[in-house]
Design a protein around this motif. Structure first.
Motif, short mmCIF file in Angstrom:
data_model
loop_
_atom_site.label_atom_id
_atom_site.label_comp_id
_atom_site.label_asym_id
_atom_site.label_seq_id
_atom_site.Cartn_x
_atom_site.Cartn_y
_atom_site.Cartn_z
N GLY A 38 0.80 -1.22 0.00
CA GLY A 38 0.00 0.00 0.00
C GLY A 38 0.83 1.27 0.00
N ASP A 39 2.12 1.17 0.32
CA ASP A 39 2.99 2.34 0.25
C ASP A 39 3.18 2.74 -1.21
OD1 ASP A 39 3.33 2.28 2.98
OD2 ASP A 39 5.37 1.45 2.92
N ARG A 40 3.62 3.95 -1.42
CA ARG A 40 3.94 4.46 -2.75
C ARG A 40 5.45 4.53 -2.89
NH1 ARG A 40 -0.76 4.10 -4.93
NH2 ARG A 40 -2.44 5.37 -4.13
N GLU B 279 2.50 2.13 -6.95
CA GLU B 279 2.01 1.56 -5.69
C GLU B 279 2.70 0.22 -5.44
OE1 GLU B 279 -2.11 -0.04 -3.62
OE2 GLU B 279 -2.12 0.54 -5.72
N ILE C 103 2.42 -3.27 -4.24
CA ILE C 103 1.30 -4.19 -4.02
C ILE C 103 1.74 -5.47 -3.32
CG2 ILE C 103 -0.15 -3.27 -5.85
CD1 ILE C 103 0.76 -5.58 -7.62
N ILE D 247 5.18 -3.96 -7.97
CA ILE D 247 4.59 -2.62 -8.06
C ILE D 247 3.55 -2.56 -9.16
CG2 ILE D 247 6.62 -1.45 -7.10
CD1 ILE D 247 7.29 -0.70 -10.08
N ALA E 217 2.05 4.69 3.47
CA ALA E 217 0.59 4.91 3.47
C ALA E 217 0.13 5.13 4.90
CB ALA E 217 -0.11 3.70 2.86
N ASP F 193 -5.51 4.97 4.64
CA ASP F 193 -5.39 4.78 3.19
C ASP F 193 -5.42 3.31 2.79
OD1 ASP F 193 -5.14 7.49 2.94
OD2 ASP F 193 -2.95 7.46 2.70
N ARG G 274 -6.54 -4.01 -0.44
CA ARG G 274 -5.33 -3.28 -0.83
C ARG G 274 -4.11 -3.98 -0.34
NH1 ARG G 274 -4.84 2.85 -1.14
NH2 ARG G 274 -4.16 2.31 -3.17
#
Length: 69
Positions: free
Chosen positions: A6-8, A24, A26, A39, A60, A64, A69
Motif C-alpha cells: 500500500g505504500d507508494r 504503488e 502491491i 509494483i 501509506a 489509506d 489493498r
C-alpha cells in the motif's frame, strides 16, 4: 529502504524534463520490508522492482489502506 503493501514508491526523474514516476507497492517480496517489491503503475502495469538510490518510499496512512489493498 523499508516498505509495506500500500505504500507508494517515488522514482525521481534523473534529467531535466523527466518527471517523477509514482507507483504503488502491491507486494513486498523481501524480508522485513526490504526490496524487491511488486509494483503497479497508474495504467495498471505490474512488475517486480528493486529500487535504486533515486527512489523514496512514501508510507501509506492507516486510513489509506483498506480491505483489498
Amino acid at each position: 529502504m523499508h516498505a509495506t503493501k500500500g505504500d507508494r514508491l517515488v522514482v525521481h526523474g534523473r534529467t531535466v524534463g523527466h518527471r517523477d514516476h509514482v507507483v504503488e507497492i502491491i507486494e513486498v517480496l523481501g524480508t522485513n520490508g526490504d526490496p524487491p517489491y511488486r509494483i503497479r503503475d497508474a495504467e495498471g502495469h505490474e512488475t517486480i522492482m528493486s529500487p535504486g538510490p533515486d527512489s523514496v518510499v512514501q508510507h501509506a496512512k492507516a486510513s489509506d489502506v483498506g480491505p483489498g489493498r
